[in-house]
Each structure stands twice: as structure tokens, then as C-alpha cells.
Design a protein around this motif. Structure first.
Motif, PDB file in Angstrom:
ATOM      1  N   VAL A   1       0.865  -1.183   0.000  1.00  0.00           N
ATOM      2  CA  VAL A   1       0.000   0.000   0.000  1.00  0.00           C
ATOM      3  C   VAL A   1       0.901   1.233   0.000  1.00  0.00           C
ATOM      4  N   ALA A   2       0.587   2.194  -0.861  1.00  0.00           N
ATOM      5  CA  ALA A   2       1.478   3.351  -1.056  1.00  0.00           C
ATOM      6  C   ALA A   2       1.636   4.206   0.191  1.00  0.00           C
ATOM      7  N   GLY A   3       0.546   4.373   0.966  1.00  0.00           N
ATOM      8  CA  GLY A   3       0.633   5.226   2.130  1.00  0.00           C
ATOM      9  C   GLY A   3      -0.732   5.645   2.624  1.00  0.00           C
ATOM     10  N   ILE A   4      -0.733   6.660   3.469  1.00  0.00           N
ATOM     11  CA  ILE A   4      -1.950   7.201   4.087  1.00  0.00           C
ATOM     12  C   ILE A   4      -2.221   8.576   3.503  1.00  0.00           C
ATOM     13  N   LYS A   5      -3.471   8.836   3.139  1.00  0.00           N
ATOM     14  CA  LYS A   5      -3.850  10.162   2.628  1.00  0.00           C
ATOM     15  C   LYS A   5      -4.733  10.867   3.655  1.00  0.00           C
ATOM     16  N   LEU A   6      -4.372  12.113   3.952  1.00  0.00           N
ATOM     17  CA  LEU A   6      -5.151  12.941   4.869  1.00  0.00           C
ATOM     18  C   LEU A   6      -5.612  14.202   4.158  1.00  0.00           C
ATOM     19  N   PHE A   7      -6.912  14.457   4.213  1.00  0.00           N
ATOM     20  CA  PHE A   7      -7.475  15.711   3.698  1.00  0.00           C
ATOM     21  C   PHE A   7      -7.578  16.684   4.862  1.00  0.00           C
ATOM     22  N   LEU A   8      -6.715  17.694   4.842  1.00  0.00           N
ATOM     23  CA  LEU A   8      -6.757  18.731   5.869  1.00  0.00           C
ATOM     24  C   LEU A   8      -7.529  19.942   5.380  1.00  0.00           C
ATOM     25  N   GLY A   9      -8.057  19.837   4.159  1.00  0.00           N
ATOM     26  CA  GLY A   9      -9.011  20.798   3.610  1.00  0.00           C
ATOM     27  C   GLY A   9     -10.062  19.983   2.898  1.00  0.00           C
ATOM     28  N   SER A  10     -11.313  20.395   2.935  1.00  0.00           N
ATOM     29  CA  SER A  10     -12.382  19.581   2.350  1.00  0.00           C
ATOM     30  C   SER A  10     -12.218  19.508   0.840  1.00  0.00           C
ATOM     31  N   SER A  11     -12.572  18.370   0.282  1.00  0.00           N
ATOM     32  CA  SER A  11     -12.513  18.170  -1.158  1.00  0.00           C
ATOM     33  C   SER A  11     -13.655  17.250  -1.525  1.00  0.00           C
ATOM     34  N   THR A  12     -13.598  16.642  -2.712  1.00  0.00           N
ATOM     35  CA  THR A  12     -14.645  15.710  -3.106  1.00  0.00           C
ATOM     36  C   THR A  12     -14.688  14.557  -2.113  1.00  0.00           C
ATOM     37  N   GLY A  13     -15.850  14.358  -1.485  1.00  0.00           N
ATOM     38  CA  GLY A  13     -15.953  13.342  -0.444  1.00  0.00           C
ATOM     39  C   GLY A  13     -15.794  13.971   0.927  1.00  0.00           C
ATOM     40  N   ASN A  14     -16.380  13.337   1.937  1.00  0.00           N
ATOM     41  CA  ASN A  14     -16.370  13.894   3.286  1.00  0.00           C
ATOM     42  C   ASN A  14     -15.267  13.241   4.106  1.00  0.00           C
ATOM     43  N   MET A  15     -14.044  13.690   3.889  1.00  0.00           N
ATOM     44  CA  MET A  15     -12.899  13.048   4.539  1.00  0.00           C
ATOM     45  C   MET A  15     -12.027  14.037   5.300  1.00  0.00           C
ATOM     46  N   LEU A  16     -12.604  15.150   5.713  1.00  0.00           N
ATOM     47  CA  LEU A  16     -11.829  16.173   6.406  1.00  0.00           C
ATOM     48  C   LEU A  16     -11.348  15.666   7.764  1.00  0.00           C
ATOM     49  N   VAL A  17     -10.040  15.758   7.994  1.00  0.00           N
ATOM     50  CA  VAL A  17      -9.470  15.436   9.306  1.00  0.00           C
ATOM     51  C   VAL A  17      -9.203  16.766  10.008  1.00  0.00           C
TER      52      VAL A  17
END
Length: 446
Positions: free
Chosen positions: A143-159
């Protein structure tokens, strides 16, 4: 067994250009030399005289929209466009529907790619405010790694929980890739413009809403957190001059714990282009000023920025034509990224060796990808032949994205991808993608 001999190429690899031949046997590069003779009558010979032979580009940030958003694009259609653009491997992001925040969902994506992908693939697992246990199950080998959205984008994944964020950074040795924009700043800016324009905000104000300040607040905090915790951080799609002070070129790439990426659109467009391109160049982070663009180029060339990627993120034209507040951010780029950079080569902004370093060598190094990203004997034969003197025009008929449009439509490119090889298979020649879906799961040497 598949046997191909590429003759008379200008081989671009590890900072040099040498005239020579490359022999492919099966999936691998078998021999590289000044002159190689065909060893059997079944060898396919390709004369690359006058053209560059480059390692296939590795795009470390794409959104191929599968599952759940396949009216915009899917793994099959977008990987097909990628190989037509000389991109032979991609790392896809987790903001699909459902979000890839569990290993069960992640593995479903891998299984789908194994069936349909023209290019090699990996998928990042998404971090949330409450899935640390799931992240810690991640196998660093596949697995390449972990992705974190620290700004909202497509999809509700804001951390946006600072404690959760610090826990992730301090608990894993995996590479953490981040989308950095400060949500509070963006919301405040958006409300100001909504008071004046309602939902019909002119798109030219997008870089004032998703402002340089919002980018710097978030990226500077993230870099500070990485330094505090010792985490391995890779900051995606940088877009401002101010952020360049956060990154260094003082140490070799292999020693960097914090690396940086810039995308094609931030190197090509500026806020002056909103008048003609409108929402077609609406990205998050926003395309900003010409001064920001110049600073990104400077940092790319002096090695503060390590990678060039696309952030390929297709939407339908119907969606793009919605009023500002409901027009999604993102656009399709994988088919045109390499030739766009070769256009910069023609403009004497960048060397071919540097393009290869930033689009193939460095993604392979940063993610520790096994046996890809270089033209070396024993490595997978992921290659592209680029003719720098074969002009073409981007038009509807030759756009391969499922969404059917490109921000480059109408652009005349001086260079053309004439051949693309994935795992030793010739999958693309001169505007024709063969029905050979030979992409494999990327593995990582860690």
C-alpha cells in the motif's frame, strides 16, 4: 515470450541522455547498450531515432472515481488515458464512494484494478478522525501510504481533530500524504463572497476564497507536526510562493523526511486564465497568481519541490457548469501531463532529464517503489517514447477521458507520445490504445 528491441533512442535516465538500444524480454529490461542485435526472428524492432526514451511516468496523485463516482471516470477509462499520456503507474486517492478508509474497501479497489487497469496501480488508504486502528493494519509492502485531507474536497474526509491528527503522525512509519488548506479560513472567505453574489460567485474569485493564506496556515502546521513527531510527510499539490519557504534542497532526497509535490495545472495556468477557462480550471487548491506560478517553477528547478503529478480529478461538463458553490473542483490531466512538461522543455524552462527526475525517478524513490521509475537492466519495462518534433492538437476526438473534455482542448503540443510500454507490453502507439490491460499492483521496498 514478449521480445521488443528499441533502436537508436535518446535514452533519458538518471541525469544523462545517451544514444542507444534497449532490449525487452518478457516484463523486464534485459539489456541496455549502444547497439544491440536482434537475437531471434520473433523480436519486434522499433526504431526510435530522433525520439527520447523515458521511464514511464509515475503519477503519485490521481482520482479515478471508482467506486461510486463512475459517471465521471473509472479505473479502466482513466488508466487507458494515462498510458496514452506516457504514465505507466498511478497512485489513486481514497475519496471515492464509499471512502477507502478500511482495508476491506481498499482491497475491493485493488481487485477491480487487477481486472481492468492498463497501468500499474496502488491505492492510498484514507485517514479520518477515528480510524487510527485501521491505518495501523496497513501493509507497507503493498500500500502506497496514508492520505489525509486537511481541507475539504470531493468526499467527506476532512481530518480536523488535532489530537487525532497528531496520533496518526506519531503512530505510523508509513508515508503520510496531505491536502493542505485551512477549512476555517476558506469558510470565512466563502461567506464574504456569498453575501455579495449568492451562489453565483464569479470563478475568478476562487483563489481568494481558497486563498494563499489558507494554504500556508495548513501546510506550515502540517510541516511543524511532521518535524515534531518525526513522521514521513509528503505534501501534495503546492500552489503558493509562501509555502516554498517550508521546504529544503539542502539534503539529498533519500534523506528528506518531508517532501513536496507540484501539479501540472499550477505550473501551467494562472489566475489570468479564469476569464477564458472558467470552472474548467477550478481546482483545490486554487490556481493562483503568475508570481505564485513562477515561485513554484523556481522551487521545482532548485529541488525544494521533488515531484510533478496531476491530481487528475474528472467531473462531467454538466457538473462543471453549475453555479460556483455547486461546481466541483478538479479536472482531467493524465493524458496530457507529460507532453505539457515537454512543452516547457521546448520553452527552455526545464530539461528532459529534470522532467524524468520529477515524474519518474523521484516518485519511485519517495514511495520506495520496487523496480520501476528507471531505465535499468532487470527493472520492469515501463517506458514511453516521446517524439519532440511531432506536433498535434488536443481536440474532442482524441481526448480519452470518460468525461470527454480537457482544460488543454485547443492546445497545440510540439511533442507526442508515440509508444508506451507497461510491463514489457506495447500498450499504446500513436493515438491507439491496445486492449492489453497488463497493469500490476505496485510493490514497495520497505
Amino acid at each position: 515470450m514478449n521480445r521488443i528491441l528499441i533502436k537508436n533512442a535518446r535514452i533519458v535516465n538518471e541525469g544523462t541522455i545517451t544514444e542507444g538500444d534497449v532490449y525487452i524480454e518478457g516484463k523486464y529490461i534485459k539489456e541496455i547498450a549502444g547497439a544491440i542485435s536482434a537475437k531471434s526472428p520473433d523480436v519486434k524492432i522499433i526504431d526510435a531515432e530522433g525520439s527520447f526514451l523515458i521511464p514511464g511516468a509515475i503519477d503519485d496523485q490521481v482520482h479515478f472515481r471508482e467506486p461510486g463516482l463512475t459517471h465521471k471516470g473509472d479505473i479502466e477509462s482513466e488508466s487507458r488515458a494515462a498510458v496514452a499520456g506516457g504514465i505507466t503507474s498511478f497512485i489513486e486517492q481514497p475519496n471515492t464512494v464509499p471512502n477507502a478508509v478500511t482495508h476491506e474497501i481498499l482491497e475491493q479497489k485493488y481487485q477491480r484494478a487487477a481486472e481492468v487497469s492498463y497501468a500499474n496501480y496502488s491505492f492510498m488508504i484514507g485517514g479520518t478522525n477515528n480510524n487510527l486502528d485501521e491505518l495501523l493494519k496497513t501493509n507497507p509492502k503493498n500500500v502506497a501510504g496514508i492520505k489525509l485531507f486537511l481541507g475539504s474536497s470531493t468526499g467527506n474526509m476532512l481530518v480536523d481533530d488535532e489530537k487525532a491528527l497528531e496520533n496518526i503522525f506519531s503512530s505510523t512509519e508509513l508515508l503520510i500524504a496531505t491536502h493542505c488548506e485551512d477549512e476555517g479560513t476558506i469558510k470565512k472567505n466563502l461567506e464574504k463572497f456569498k453575501e455579495q453574489y449568492g451562489d453565483n460567485i464569479p470563478v475568478k474569485y476562487h483563489p481568494e476564497i481558497r486563498s494563499a493564506e489558507s494554504c500556508y496556515i495548513s501546510s506550515s502546521k502540517t510541516v511543524e507536526l511532521a518535524k515534531k513527531t518525526g513522521a514521513r510527510l509528503h505534501v501534495f499539490h503546492l500552489s503558493t510562493a509562501k509555502e516554498m519557504e517550508l521546504f529544503t534542497n539542502k539534503i539529498p532526497l533519500e534523506e528528506k523526511k518531508i517532501t513536496a509535490e507540484v501539479c501540472i495545472h499550477h505550473l501551467w495556468f494562472s489566475d489570468a486564465d479564469y476569464d477564458t477557462k472558467g470552472a474548467l480550471i477550478k481546482w483545490n487548491p486554487a490556481v493562483k497568481t503568475a508570481a505564485d506560478r513562477d515561485a513554484l517553477w523556481k522551487a521545482l528547478l532548485d529541488d525544494r519541490i521533488d515531484v510533478i503529478a496531476t491530481d487528475h480529478a474528472p467531473h462531467t461538463l454538466e457538473e462543471k457548469n453549475n453555479p460556483y458553490t455547486s461546481s466541483p473542483a478538479g479536472g482531467p490531466l493524465v493524458q496530457h501531463a507529460v507532453v505539457a512538461m515537454f512543452e516547457a522543455y521546448h520553452q527552455k524552462k526545464i530539461s528532459v532529464e529534470k522532467i524524468v527526475e520529477k515524474m519518474a525517478h523521484n516518485p519511485a524513490r519517495i514511495f520506495n517503489i520496487e523496480k520501476r521509475g528507471f531505465i535499468r537492466e532487470g527493472y520492469y519495462a515501463d517506458l514511453a517514447i516521446v517524439n519532440p518534433g511531432l506536433p498535434w492538437n488536443v481536440k474532442k476526438e482524441n481526448i480519452l477521458y470518460k468525461c470527454g473534455w480537457s482544460p488543454f482542448e485547443g492546445t497545440n503540443f510540439k511533442s507526442r507520445i508515440t509508444h508506451t510500454f507497461v510491463n514489457g507490453q506495447l500498450v499504446y502507439t500513436n493515438f491507439k490504445v491496445k486492449d492489453i490491460r497488463c497493469g500490476e499492483r505496485l510493490l514497495f521496498d520497505r
